[in-house]
Design a protein around this motif. Structure first.
Motif, PDB file in Angstrom:
ATOM      1  N   VAL A  21      43.425  15.203  23.662  1.00 44.01           N
ATOM      2  CA  VAL A  21      43.020  14.038  24.119  1.00 44.01           C
ATOM      3  C   VAL A  21      42.497  13.126  23.327  1.00 44.01           C
ATOM      4  CG1 VAL A  21      41.987  13.330  25.965  1.00 44.01           C
ATOM      5  CG2 VAL A  21      42.983  14.535  26.611  1.00 44.01           C
ATOM      6  N   ASP A  22      42.097  14.224  22.779  1.00 41.61           N
ATOM      7  CA  ASP A  22      40.517  12.973  21.597  1.00 41.61           C
ATOM      8  C   ASP A  22      41.235  12.578  20.298  1.00 41.61           C
ATOM      9  OD1 ASP A  22      38.593  13.540  23.661  1.00 41.61           O
ATOM     10  OD2 ASP A  22      38.230  15.489  21.772  1.00 41.61           O
ATOM     11  N   ASP A  23      42.352  11.264  20.840  1.00 41.51           N
ATOM     12  CA  ASP A  23      42.881  11.299  19.885  1.00 41.51           C
ATOM     13  C   ASP A  23      42.971   9.962  19.361  1.00 41.51           C
ATOM     14  OD1 ASP A  23      44.462  10.395  22.246  1.00 41.51           O
ATOM     15  OD2 ASP A  23      46.178  11.084  22.240  1.00 41.51           O
ATOM     16  N   GLY A  24      41.760   9.304  20.205  1.00 34.28           N
ATOM     17  CA  GLY A  24      42.264   7.937  19.969  1.00 34.28           C
ATOM     18  C   GLY A  24      42.855   6.766  20.092  1.00 34.28           C
ATOM     19  N   GLY A  25      44.019   7.490  21.442  1.00 41.09           N
ATOM     20  CA  GLY A  25      44.469   6.675  22.445  1.00 41.09           C
ATOM     21  C   GLY A  25      45.970   6.305  21.637  1.00 41.09           C
ATOM     22  N   ALA A  26      46.269   6.776  20.491  1.00 40.69           N
ATOM     23  CA  ALA A  26      48.057   7.321  19.812  1.00 40.69           C
ATOM     24  C   ALA A  26      48.240   7.181  21.389  1.00 40.69           C
ATOM     25  CB  ALA A  26      47.683   7.568  18.960  1.00 40.69           C
ATOM     26  N   ASN A  27      48.475   8.786  22.123  1.00 44.06           N
ATOM     27  CA  ASN A  27      49.758   9.045  22.718  1.00 44.06           C
ATOM     28  C   ASN A  27      49.796   8.660  23.933  1.00 44.06           C
ATOM     29  OD1 ASN A  27      50.607  11.340  20.395  1.00 44.06           O
ATOM     30  ND2 ASN A  27      48.661  11.498  20.686  1.00 44.06           N
ATOM     31  N   GLY A  28      50.535   8.194  24.996  1.00 38.13           N
ATOM     32  CA  GLY A  28      50.879   7.544  26.399  1.00 38.13           C
ATOM     33  C   GLY A  28      50.950   8.759  26.473  1.00 38.13           C
ATOM     34  N   ALA A  29      51.396  10.526  26.025  1.00 36.99           N
ATOM     35  CA  ALA A  29      51.818  11.695  27.340  1.00 36.99           C
ATOM     36  C   ALA A  29      51.344  12.746  27.141  1.00 36.99           C
ATOM     37  CB  ALA A  29      52.958  11.745  27.499  1.00 36.99           C
ATOM     38  N   ILE A  30      50.948  13.565  27.759  1.00 37.35           N
ATOM     39  CA  ILE A  30      51.046  14.872  27.179  1.00 37.35           C
ATOM     40  C   ILE A  30      51.382  15.723  27.703  1.00 37.35           C
ATOM     41  CG2 ILE A  30      49.115  16.344  27.329  1.00 37.35           C
ATOM     42  CD1 ILE A  30      47.056  14.515  25.567  1.00 37.35           C
ATOM     43  N   VAL A  31      52.155  16.495  27.297  1.00 33.69           N
ATOM     44  CA  VAL A  31      52.842  17.771  28.755  1.00 33.69           C
ATOM     45  C   VAL A  31      52.348  19.151  28.290  1.00 33.69           C
ATOM     46  CG1 VAL A  31      54.998  19.032  29.642  1.00 33.69           C
ATOM     47  CG2 VAL A  31      54.997  16.576  29.222  1.00 33.69           C
ATOM     48  N   MET A  32      51.393  19.825  29.259  1.00 31.31           N
ATOM     49  CA  MET A  32      51.170  21.073  29.220  1.00 31.31           C
ATOM     50  C   MET A  32      51.719  22.065  29.947  1.00 31.31           C
ATOM     51  SD  MET A  32      47.180  22.868  28.897  1.00 31.31           S
ATOM     52  CE  MET A  32      46.687  22.213  30.440  1.00 31.31           C
ATOM     53  N   PHE A  33      51.843  22.885  29.521  1.00 34.11           N
ATOM     54  CA  PHE A  33      52.966  24.485  30.489  1.00 34.11           C
ATOM     55  C   PHE A  33      51.840  25.295  29.675  1.00 34.11           C
ATOM     56  CE2 PHE A  33      55.281  28.201  30.027  1.00 34.11           C
ATOM     57  CZ  PHE A  33      55.836  27.846  31.580  1.00 34.11           C
ATOM     58  N   THR A  34      51.381  25.934  31.198  1.00 38.25           N
ATOM     59  CA  THR A  34      51.401  27.696  30.621  1.00 38.25           C
ATOM     60  C   THR A  34      51.705  28.280  31.669  1.00 38.25           C
ATOM     61  OG1 THR A  34      49.628  27.296  32.557  1.00 38.25           O
ATOM     62  CG2 THR A  34      49.116  26.631  30.149  1.00 38.25           C
ATOM     63  N   GLY A  35      52.259  29.905  31.078  1.00 36.18           N
ATOM     64  CA  GLY A  35      52.938  30.924  31.520  1.00 36.18           C
ATOM     65  C   GLY A  35      51.586  31.778  32.017  1.00 36.18           C
ATOM     66  N   ARG A  36      52.255  32.640  33.380  1.00 34.73           N
ATOM     67  CA  ARG A  36      51.097  33.048  33.761  1.00 34.73           C
ATOM     68  C   ARG A  36      51.016  34.372  34.401  1.00 34.73           C
ATOM     69  NH1 ARG A  36      46.209  30.919  34.936  1.00 34.73           N
ATOM     70  NH2 ARG A  36      46.455  31.478  36.817  1.00 34.73           N
ATOM     71  N   VAL A  37      50.383  35.188  34.232  1.00 39.90           N
ATOM     72  CA  VAL A  37      50.965  36.539  34.875  1.00 39.90           C
ATOM     73  C   VAL A  37      50.598  36.592  36.816  1.00 39.90           C
ATOM     74  CG1 VAL A  37      50.897  38.988  35.289  1.00 39.90           C
ATOM     75  CG2 VAL A  37      49.983  37.946  32.823  1.00 39.90           C
ATOM     76  N   ARG A  38      52.037  36.544  37.164  1.00 40.20           N
ATOM     77  CA  ARG A  38      52.002  36.855  38.058  1.00 40.20           C
ATOM     78  C   ARG A  38      52.748  37.800  39.346  1.00 40.20           C
ATOM     79  NH1 ARG A  38      57.016  34.693  38.295  1.00 40.20           N
ATOM     80  NH2 ARG A  38      58.529  36.973  38.571  1.00 40.20           N
ATOM     81  N   ALA A  39      51.584  38.375  40.365  1.00 40.49           N
ATOM     82  CA  ALA A  39      51.696  39.649  41.470  1.00 40.49           C
ATOM     83  C   ALA A  39      53.052  39.587  41.357  1.00 40.49           C
ATOM     84  CB  ALA A  39      50.271  39.818  42.342  1.00 40.49           C
ATOM     85  N   ASP A  40      53.841  40.045  40.417  1.00 42.44           N
ATOM     86  CA  ASP A  40      55.462  39.762  41.314  1.00 42.44           C
ATOM     87  C   ASP A  40      55.341  41.682  41.845  1.00 42.44           C
ATOM     88  OD1 ASP A  40      57.646  39.018  42.349  1.00 42.44           O
ATOM     89  OD2 ASP A  40      59.072  39.685  39.564  1.00 42.44           O
ATOM     90  N   GLY A  41      56.255  41.073  43.548  1.00 45.79           N
ATOM     91  CA  GLY A  41      56.148  42.630  44.228  1.00 45.79           C
ATOM     92  C   GLY A  41      55.624  43.078  45.258  1.00 45.79           C
ATOM     93  N   ALA A  42      56.057  42.198  46.352  1.00 46.78           N
ATOM     94  CA  ALA A  42      54.727  43.113  47.569  1.00 46.78           C
ATOM     95  C   ALA A  42      54.326  43.975  47.863  1.00 46.78           C
ATOM     96  CB  ALA A  42      55.781  42.573  49.202  1.00 46.78           C
ATOM     97  N   SER A  43      55.084  45.433  47.563  1.00 44.97           N
ATOM     98  CA  SER A  43      54.673  46.622  48.104  1.00 44.97           C
ATOM     99  C   SER A  43      53.580  46.939  46.877  1.00 44.97           C
ATOM    100  CB  SER A  43      55.652  47.483  48.904  1.00 44.97           C
ATOM    101  OG  SER A  43      56.538  47.915  47.869  1.00 44.97           O
ATOM    102  N   ASN A  44      54.824  47.127  46.072  1.00 46.03           N
ATOM    103  CA  ASN A  44      54.618  47.333  45.185  1.00 46.03           C
ATOM    104  C   ASN A  44      53.651  47.027  43.224  1.00 46.03           C
ATOM    105  OD1 ASN A  44      53.077  49.651  42.579  1.00 46.03           O
ATOM    106  ND2 ASN A  44      55.246  50.289  42.530  1.00 46.03           N
ATOM    107  N   PRO A  45      52.920  45.356  43.466  1.00 50.74           N
ATOM    108  CA  PRO A  45      52.829  44.197  43.137  1.00 50.74           C
ATOM    109  C   PRO A  45      52.503  44.544  41.146  1.00 50.74           C
ATOM    110  CG  PRO A  45      50.996  44.712  44.355  1.00 50.74           C
ATOM    111  CD  PRO A  45      51.568  46.165  44.656  1.00 50.74           C
ATOM    112  N   VAL A  46      52.484  44.063  40.568  1.00 52.38           N
ATOM    113  CA  VAL A  46      52.073  44.192  39.072  1.00 52.38           C
ATOM    114  C   VAL A  46      50.879  43.375  38.784  1.00 52.38           C
ATOM    115  CG1 VAL A  46      52.177  42.946  37.043  1.00 52.38           C
ATOM    116  CG2 VAL A  46      55.021  42.880  38.452  1.00 52.38           C
ATOM    117  N   THR A  47      50.505  44.018  38.524  1.00 49.78           N
ATOM    118  CA  THR A  47      48.660  44.180  38.040  1.00 49.78           C
ATOM    119  C   THR A  47      48.494  43.545  37.039  1.00 49.78           C
ATOM    120  OG1 THR A  47      48.667  46.319  37.395  1.00 49.78           O
ATOM    121  CG2 THR A  47      48.476  46.179  39.236  1.00 49.78           C
ATOM    122  N   ALA A  48      49.201  44.457  35.939  1.00 49.57           N
ATOM    123  CA  ALA A  48      49.298  43.349  34.314  1.00 49.57           C
ATOM    124  C   ALA A  48      50.813  43.843  33.373  1.00 49.57           C
ATOM    125  CB  ALA A  48      48.334  43.922  33.756  1.00 49.57           C
TER     126      ALA A  48
END
Lengths: 151, 82
Positions: A21-48
């Motif tokens: 963001v500290d770009d002196g106003g050069a950019n009108g758009a920033i797209v940021m994506f983060t992929g995260r660990v999801r607790a998939d599976g109800a009865s025996n969910p993913v922990t890590a």
């Protein structure tokens, strides 16, 4: 400026965003994506998730993807960070951040980077579940389809 | 010699992360895999059951890719990052 990192330690998405963001106003758009660990599976969910990679090759693949994105879209800054090792539910795995003068360029480049990362970067994921079991994740054909639309 | 690296499920099932293989003239990636399969029934079984991708000197290559002395050959299942 490009910033490609493969690291064990957690990253702070807000910090990465602030740095761009500290770009002196050069950019009108920033797209940021983060992929995260999801607790998939109800009865025996993913922990890590446990991420393994091919040191050396992974960084080269990611650097090449960034170069390809730069050749296809008018983008200013790219940050591509991927964690390896054991990552707990609720933590970030991967960050893609692209800045540009206009939004469409940033959206497309970020999507391209993520789709291609999933199908060409040398990472492998293992799921750890609540009951103590673990299993290597299989590649998905839907990911191949998403990546091939850029070819 | 060729330095062979194994990753992920392949590494785990073989119980091996790296080894050296003699390089014969005209050898390609699939020849190297045949050579590895001859190390025992476990190796044969694992390679039969794994969709195996290859990188030579850290670049993805087809199984027909020729190998040279001193090459680094990596074998692994399809990638699943992100």
């Amino acid at each position: 400026m490009n910033k490609v990192r493969v690291q064990h330690k957690a990253f702070c998405a807000a910090q990465e965003y602030q740095a761009v963001v500290d770009d002196g106003g050069a950019n009108g758009a920033i797209v940021m994506f983060t992929g995260r660990v999801r607790a998939d599976g109800a009865s025996n969910p993913v922990t890590a998730l446990e991420l393994e990679h091919y040191p050396g090759m992974t960084e080269q693949v990611l650097e090449r993807l960034v170069l390809e994105a730069r050749a296809r879209w008018q983008i200013t800054e790219v940050r591509l960070i991927h964690r390896v090792g054991k990552i707990a539910v609720g933590e970030d795995i991967v960050l893609v951040l692209v800045s540009s003068a206009h939004r469409q360029q940033a959206f497309s480049a970020a999507e391209f980077l993520m789709d291609k990362l999933k199908t060409t970067a040398t990472f492998w994921k293992k799921e750890h579940r609540l009951d103590g079991s673990s299993k290597w994740v299989e590649a998905k054909t839907s990911d191949d389809a998403a990546a091939s639309r850029w070819d | 010699m060729i330095r062979v690296l194994f990753f992920a499920s392949l590494r785990e099932r073989l119980g091996c992360d790296a080894l050296e293989l003699a390089c014969s003239p005209g050898m390609c990636v699939s020849d190297a895999i045949v050579e590895l399969e001859s190390r025992g029934p476990q190796w044969r079984e694992v390679f039969a059951e794994t969709q195996c991708l290859a990188a030579a000197n850290q670049t993805m290559v087809p199984l027909s890719h020729p190998l040279n002395d001193g090459d680094e050959l990596a074998l692994f299942p399809p990638v699943t990052g992100g």
